[in-house]
Structure formats: structure tokens, C-alpha cells
Design a protein around this motif. Sequence first.
Motif, PDB file in Angstrom:
ATOM      1  N   GLY A  48       0.823  -1.211   0.000  1.00  0.00           N
ATOM      2  CA  GLY A  48       0.000   0.000   0.000  1.00  0.00           C
ATOM      3  C   GLY A  48       0.854   1.257   0.000  1.00  0.00           C
ATOM      4  O   GLY A  48       0.658   2.167  -0.813  1.00  0.00           O
ATOM      5  N   THR A  49       1.827   1.277   0.914  1.00  0.00           N
ATOM      6  CA  THR A  49       2.697   2.455   1.017  1.00  0.00           C
ATOM      7  C   THR A  49       3.480   2.647  -0.283  1.00  0.00           C
ATOM      8  O   THR A  49       3.607   3.763  -0.790  1.00  0.00           O
ATOM      9  CB  THR A  49       3.678   2.285   2.200  1.00  0.00           C
ATOM     10  OG1 THR A  49       2.930   1.885   3.344  1.00  0.00           O
ATOM     11  CG2 THR A  49       4.409   3.575   2.514  1.00  0.00           C
ATOM     12  N   LEU A  50       3.976   1.533  -0.819  1.00  0.00           N
ATOM     13  CA  LEU A  50       4.760   1.604  -2.063  1.00  0.00           C
ATOM     14  C   LEU A  50       3.900   2.111  -3.228  1.00  0.00           C
ATOM     15  O   LEU A  50       4.359   2.937  -4.035  1.00  0.00           O
ATOM     16  CB  LEU A  50       5.331   0.218  -2.394  1.00  0.00           C
ATOM     17  CG  LEU A  50       6.378   0.169  -3.502  1.00  0.00           C
ATOM     18  CD1 LEU A  50       7.643   0.927  -3.078  1.00  0.00           C
ATOM     19  CD2 LEU A  50       6.728  -1.271  -3.853  1.00  0.00           C
ATOM     20  N   SER A  51       2.647   1.641  -3.288  1.00  0.00           N
ATOM     21  CA  SER A  51       1.753   2.086  -4.368  1.00  0.00           C
ATOM     22  C   SER A  51       1.543   3.596  -4.268  1.00  0.00           C
ATOM     23  O   SER A  51       1.619   4.314  -5.281  1.00  0.00           O
ATOM     24  CB  SER A  51       0.388   1.418  -4.277  1.00  0.00           C
ATOM     25  OG  SER A  51       0.540   0.052  -4.154  1.00  0.00           O
ATOM     26  N   GLY A  52       1.277   4.070  -3.047  1.00  0.00           N
ATOM     27  CA  GLY A  52       1.072   5.510  -2.840  1.00  0.00           C
ATOM     28  C   GLY A  52       2.321   6.283  -3.212  1.00  0.00           C
ATOM     29  O   GLY A  52       2.256   7.349  -3.828  1.00  0.00           O
ATOM     30  N   TRP A  53       3.456   5.727  -2.857  1.00  0.00           N
ATOM     31  CA  TRP A  53       4.738   6.385  -3.130  1.00  0.00           C
ATOM     32  C   TRP A  53       4.974   6.501  -4.647  1.00  0.00           C
ATOM     33  O   TRP A  53       5.319   7.579  -5.143  1.00  0.00           O
ATOM     34  CB  TRP A  53       5.854   5.576  -2.468  1.00  0.00           C
ATOM     35  CG  TRP A  53       7.229   6.166  -2.622  1.00  0.00           C
ATOM     36  CD1 TRP A  53       7.770   7.174  -1.884  1.00  0.00           C
ATOM     37  CD2 TRP A  53       8.225   5.775  -3.556  1.00  0.00           C
ATOM     38  NE1 TRP A  53       9.043   7.433  -2.299  1.00  0.00           N
ATOM     39  CE2 TRP A  53       9.356   6.589  -3.337  1.00  0.00           C
ATOM     40  CE3 TRP A  53       8.294   4.809  -4.560  1.00  0.00           C
ATOM     41  CZ2 TRP A  53      10.521   6.472  -4.075  1.00  0.00           C
ATOM     42  CZ3 TRP A  53       9.455   4.687  -5.296  1.00  0.00           C
ATOM     43  CH2 TRP A  53      10.561   5.511  -5.064  1.00  0.00           C
ATOM     44  N   ILE A  54       4.771   5.399  -5.355  1.00  0.00           N
ATOM     45  CA  ILE A  54       4.995   5.409  -6.815  1.00  0.00           C
ATOM     46  C   ILE A  54       4.072   6.446  -7.477  1.00  0.00           C
ATOM     47  O   ILE A  54       4.503   7.261  -8.288  1.00  0.00           O
ATOM     48  CB  ILE A  54       4.767   4.003  -7.421  1.00  0.00           C
ATOM     49  CG1 ILE A  54       5.881   3.055  -6.961  1.00  0.00           C
ATOM     50  CG2 ILE A  54       4.721   4.060  -8.949  1.00  0.00           C
ATOM     51  CD1 ILE A  54       5.645   1.597  -7.274  1.00  0.00           C
ATOM     52  N   LEU A  55       2.803   6.407  -7.073  1.00  0.00           N
ATOM     53  CA  LEU A  55       1.819   7.337  -7.643  1.00  0.00           C
ATOM     54  C   LEU A  55       2.246   8.786  -7.372  1.00  0.00           C
ATOM     55  O   LEU A  55       2.251   9.632  -8.281  1.00  0.00           O
ATOM     56  CB  LEU A  55       0.446   7.061  -7.013  1.00  0.00           C
ATOM     57  CG  LEU A  55      -0.729   7.851  -7.551  1.00  0.00           C
ATOM     58  CD1 LEU A  55      -0.974   7.530  -9.017  1.00  0.00           C
ATOM     59  CD2 LEU A  55      -1.995   7.535  -6.745  1.00  0.00           C
ATOM     60  N   ALA A  56       2.646   9.041  -6.122  1.00  0.00           N
ATOM     61  CA  ALA A  56       3.014  10.406  -5.736  1.00  0.00           C
ATOM     62  C   ALA A  56       4.292  10.852  -6.438  1.00  0.00           C
ATOM     63  O   ALA A  56       4.383  11.997  -6.898  1.00  0.00           O
ATOM     64  CB  ALA A  56       3.188  10.477  -4.219  1.00  0.00           C
ATOM     65  N   VAL A  57       5.271   9.962  -6.538  1.00  0.00           N
ATOM     66  CA  VAL A  57       6.544  10.335  -7.192  1.00  0.00           C
ATOM     67  C   VAL A  57       6.293  10.668  -8.662  1.00  0.00           C
ATOM     68  O   VAL A  57       6.816  11.663  -9.190  1.00  0.00           O
ATOM     69  CB  VAL A  57       7.584   9.189  -7.045  1.00  0.00           C
ATOM     70  CG1 VAL A  57       8.783   9.429  -7.957  1.00  0.00           C
ATOM     71  CG2 VAL A  57       8.040   9.089  -5.599  1.00  0.00           C
ATOM     72  N   VAL A  58       5.477   9.848  -9.313  1.00  0.00           N
ATOM     73  CA  VAL A  58       5.177  10.093 -10.733  1.00  0.00           C
ATOM     74  C   VAL A  58       4.491  11.458 -10.880  1.00  0.00           C
ATOM     75  O   VAL A  58       4.894  12.279 -11.730  1.00  0.00           O
ATOM     76  CB  VAL A  58       4.287   8.960 -11.302  1.00  0.00           C
ATOM     77  CG1 VAL A  58       3.733   9.336 -12.674  1.00  0.00           C
ATOM     78  CG2 VAL A  58       5.081   7.667 -11.384  1.00  0.00           C
ATOM     79  N   LEU A  59       3.476  11.707 -10.035  1.00  0.00           N
ATOM     80  CA  LEU A  59       2.733  12.974 -10.126  1.00  0.00           C
ATOM     81  C   LEU A  59       3.636  14.169  -9.811  1.00  0.00           C
ATOM     82  O   LEU A  59       3.641  15.162 -10.542  1.00  0.00           O
ATOM     83  CB  LEU A  59       1.546  12.963  -9.157  1.00  0.00           C
ATOM     84  CG  LEU A  59       0.366  12.071  -9.531  1.00  0.00           C
ATOM     85  CD1 LEU A  59      -0.646  12.040  -8.397  1.00  0.00           C
ATOM     86  CD2 LEU A  59      -0.301  12.569 -10.809  1.00  0.00           C
ATOM     87  N   ALA A  60       4.416  14.068  -8.724  1.00  0.00           N
ATOM     88  CA  ALA A  60       5.262  15.189  -8.308  1.00  0.00           C
ATOM     89  C   ALA A  60       6.361  15.451  -9.332  1.00  0.00           C
ATOM     90  O   ALA A  60       6.663  16.609  -9.652  1.00  0.00           O
ATOM     91  CB  ALA A  60       5.866  14.894  -6.935  1.00  0.00           C
ATOM     92  N   THR A  61       6.942  14.377  -9.862  1.00  0.00           N
ATOM     93  CA  THR A  61       8.002  14.557 -10.869  1.00  0.00           C
ATOM     94  C   THR A  61       7.409  15.229 -12.112  1.00  0.00           C
ATOM     95  O   THR A  61       8.011  16.160 -12.672  1.00  0.00           O
ATOM     96  CB  THR A  61       8.627  13.189 -11.249  1.00  0.00           C
ATOM     97  OG1 THR A  61       9.010  12.525 -10.057  1.00  0.00           O
ATOM     98  CG2 THR A  61       9.848  13.373 -12.141  1.00  0.00           C
ATOM     99  N   GLY A  62       6.265  14.746 -12.514  1.00  0.00           N
ATOM    100  CA  GLY A  62       5.583  15.335 -13.686  1.00  0.00           C
ATOM    101  C   GLY A  62       5.308  16.813 -13.456  1.00  0.00           C
ATOM    102  O   GLY A  62       5.557  17.649 -14.329  1.00  0.00           O
ATOM    103  N   ARG A  63       4.820  17.109 -12.244  1.00  0.00           N
ATOM    104  CA  ARG A  63       4.495  18.514 -11.923  1.00  0.00           C
ATOM    105  C   ARG A  63       5.744  19.402 -11.977  1.00  0.00           C
ATOM    106  O   ARG A  63       5.717  20.519 -12.488  1.00  0.00           O
ATOM    107  CB  ARG A  63       3.871  18.562 -10.523  1.00  0.00           C
ATOM    108  CG  ARG A  63       3.660  19.964  -9.967  1.00  0.00           C
ATOM    109  CD  ARG A  63       2.557  20.696 -10.706  1.00  0.00           C
ATOM    110  NE  ARG A  63       2.313  22.012 -10.148  1.00  0.00           N
ATOM    111  CZ  ARG A  63       2.862  23.152 -10.569  1.00  0.00           C
ATOM    112  NH1 ARG A  63       3.719  23.141 -11.565  1.00  0.00           N
ATOM    113  NH2 ARG A  63       2.569  24.307  -9.981  1.00  0.00           N
ATOM    114  N   MET A  64       6.852  18.870 -11.449  1.00  0.00           N
ATOM    115  CA  MET A  64       8.088  19.661 -11.440  1.00  0.00           C
ATOM    116  C   MET A  64       8.628  19.845 -12.847  1.00  0.00           C
ATOM    117  O   MET A  64       9.171  20.903 -13.184  1.00  0.00           O
ATOM    118  CB  MET A  64       9.122  18.988 -10.530  1.00  0.00           C
ATOM    119  CG  MET A  64       8.766  19.149  -9.053  1.00  0.00           C
ATOM    120  SD  MET A  64      10.134  18.878  -7.946  1.00  0.00           S
ATOM    121  CE  MET A  64      10.487  17.189  -8.270  1.00  0.00           C
TER     122      MET A  64
END
Lengths: 282, 228
Positions: free
Chosen positions: B94-110
Motif C-alpha cells: 500500500g505504502t509503495l503504491s502511494g509512493w509510486i503514484l506520488a513520485v510520478v505525479l510530483a516529478t511530472g508537476r516539477m
Amino acid sequence: MLKLDHVEKNYNDFHLNCSLEVHTDMVTGLIGANGAGKSTTFKAILGLINIDGGSITIFDKDARKLTLEDKEDIGVVLSEGTLSGYLNVKQGISILASMYRRFDRERFTEQCQRFQIPLDKLIKDFSTGMRAKLKLLIATSYGAKLLILDEPTAGLDVMAREELLDMLRDYMETEGRAVLISSHISTDLEGFCDDIYMIHKGEIVLHEDMDTILDTYGILKVSEEQYKHLDTSLLLYRRKESFGYKCVTGQKEYYMENYPDLVVEKGSIDELVTIMEKGEAL
Amino acid sequence: MKGLLIKDTHLAMFNKKIYIIFAFVACIMLVSTDFGESTAASDFIIGYFCFLFGMLVLTTITYDEFDHSISFLMTMPISRHTYVLEKYVFCFLGTLSGWILAVVLATGRMLVAGLPFAAGEWISGCIGVLLAIFMIMLVLIPLQIKFGSDNGKGVIMGVMIAFFVVFGLGKKVCDWLGIDIEGNLQYLINQLAIIPAWLIVVAVAVIYLAGIGISAAVSMRIVDKKQY
């Protein structure tokens, strides 16, 4: 198939000391009033509580050493608790199929339709009857050899109870199976069990086969004067009543022959439980 | 364990609407935050997502206890220890899924914002957030198993408050004693930079394996003693 040898469990104001046996191809009933120790006994058998003494043997093995494969041979209905209320039956099916190698998905789904159990509704929103049917359907869905059923018919109307008991009779058609069942509805047990244990304040106080109870046990209704002249050596329990005493005997023929004026009624589990609970042992 | 994972996935999905709302809020935060020259906002969002998904496991423990379904669960062909281990696996996933999703979104945003960032530093920072959240989960899982749905929330809240109180008081005491925490931390980080990367990875792995081992052992002991 199942043996409890002086199984003990102590709570603050309750002490369980229970010995019983469930044999293959037999339906064994455990009866007693609320708080007598039925659910504690079931929980001990299933390893849900730690016991303080004695031993439990299932399939000739120490219950604590049962393998996961062995657990697949035990079907369970608990008086409280089934699949999480936040699941629906469809989700339950996928879980059961992953847990039990012999789970019959098709038959289970058919049975759900037959007993009008909705597949998409959350289990927490089920009526008491639907929940009871679901519990029993789950317990009988993977070909378990031993069914441990704690109050499986609680809260059901007469028709639904008959349906469930029919389901259990079908289940027992296959050889090599056994059932341990508790119920506070005596007629369920009278028509279904081969063997009966009666539990009172944590102790097994009576063990007989069902036919014996129905054929030889009787309830004597006697006035105080009649009681004074009665041979009490064959009486098991008595309870004080306004007219005198109600007594339980395991030899009703003896009293019918020797005391023709006495009122001797056929033994019923309800009467036995009531007299034991409210009366005294002789 | 497969059946338990399926069960917990279904139970977690029960709250999917709430999680979609949380994710939506996170996305709004991601879009509306002025990143400036720092990745701090992204770090926060990654932490937020990881914690949210990690909390799923605690929710499933609560659902297991609802209406005594845990008693029935324990009659199924699983052991008490498998039940515990599955909670850790589910929490990790669960934590890893949230992390992957967040990293992808945050990287994209940056990337969209044109924020200059060093990929190596960025990803190691993200991994740091994941490890921190996972460490918190290693504390919370045994607490939730021990105290259950009724008292668990209060205890977890108490632990969180105690953590912040100790942290805040510690900082005040250090300030009073004239200890420069930030300077010392920076010094420590600089010192870490001269340690070979593989050694840091091994050290972190050892610390986390020990953490998982201790946390799981505590949870198993709690479950072994439970009376269902």
C-alpha cells in the motif's frame, strides 16, 4: 473425529470443565442455557481461546498441531462473526476460493441464489436470516469432514430453520462426516441429533443418545405428598413448582408401571434444560 | 496469504470514494503549490500519499474486528502469524503504491513547472520519505493490533502527539543549550556523503530488516495472546 478431555477454561466467575466426543457419521448436539459454556467450548475447539487444562483432539491430532490442510476439513458457524460485514458475497467468494482448495464456486453461487442471498449487498446489511443462511452455506461449501456449528439456526423462522436443517441432512448423506451443533431450539436438535450432551455451569451433566432421551427419559409431575412416597433413586433432577415438584427420570417406564396415578410426560430437551437450570440435581 | 491479501484489497476498496477525494485534494495541492526553487512541497505530497495508502492497512485491521469477523477469520486455513505477516506485506504494498503514484505525479508537476532538480538527489529524497513513513507504520501496526478499533485510534493519536511533543521539547532544549540542530544535521549529512553509498544502503537495509523483525515479532506475540 473430535475429542475433548477435561478441557478447562477459567474466567473470573466461570469455570469450564468439559469432556465430549464426536464420532464419524454422527450428529452430536450440545445443549444448555445461555452462559452454560457452549460458545466457550466451541471457541476452545477452534483454538480461538487458549485453554487452561485438558486436551482437544481433532482428526486424532492435538488441535494445536492441526495443519492448514486439516483446517480445510473443518466447517464453522460461529454464533457471532462471519466474513467481514464490509464485504459482499461476490468478494467473499473470491476470498473463499483462495483459501479453500475444494471450494465449489459454482455450487455455492447456485445455493446463494436458491436461498435468496444477494451477491452484491454488503454482509453488514443482511437480515439475521440471510446472515445465518450465508454462514451455513460457507461452512458446507468446501467439503469439510467436520462441522462445528454454534447456534446456526438462531434468529430464524420455522421455515428457514427447516431449510437449513435439510441442508445439513443433505450434508450428512456423504459418509465420513460429523457435526457438532448447539442450539437453544430443542426441536431442531430432537429431530436431527444422534447424540446429546447437556452442559450446565461449565460441566457436562448429561450424555445420552437422542433416542434414549426421547424413549426413556420422562418428566414426573408430583404433589409434595406424592413425592414423599416416591422412590427417588431413579430421579435425576427435581424442580419445585406450585403444585409440588417436576422431576426428571431416565427410567420413565418404571414410574409408569409402579405409580400409575402419577403424571409422567415424555422427555423433552426443553423441559430437561429448564429443570436442570432452575432445579437441583438428586 | 493470497486470500488475506484479496480480502484486504476488497476492504480497502470499501473506502475508495474517500481515497479518491484525498487523492483529488493532493492533486489540487500539487497543481496550486508554488514550488519555487525547492522540492519541499513535493516531499510533503509524497509523504501525504504514502501515509494515506499506508493507513489502509490500519483500516483493514479495524474492519477485521467489526462484528467479530476476526474470530471467523481465525477459523479459516491461516495461522495467526500469517495474519500478522500479511498485514505487513499489505502495508508495504500500500505504502509503495502511494509512493509510486506520488513520485510520478510530483516529478511530472516539477517537469511541467520547469523546476531544475538533480534526479539523483530528488529520488534519494523520495526514498527517504518512503522509509520514514514505513518506519511510522512499523510502530502503528502493532499498536492497532494490540488496542483494536476502539482504543487504537486514541493510542495512535497519543503516540503521534507524544512524538511531536518530544520533538518540539527536544528542539527547545537544544535551543536553550545553544545546540545548533540544523547545523549538526547538515554536518552529519556531509559526513554521510563521504561514506560509500553501498554502505549506507546496507546500513539502512539492516536497520529496516531489524525494524520489521522487531515490529512483526511484537505483533505476533500480541496476536498469540489474543482470545477471539
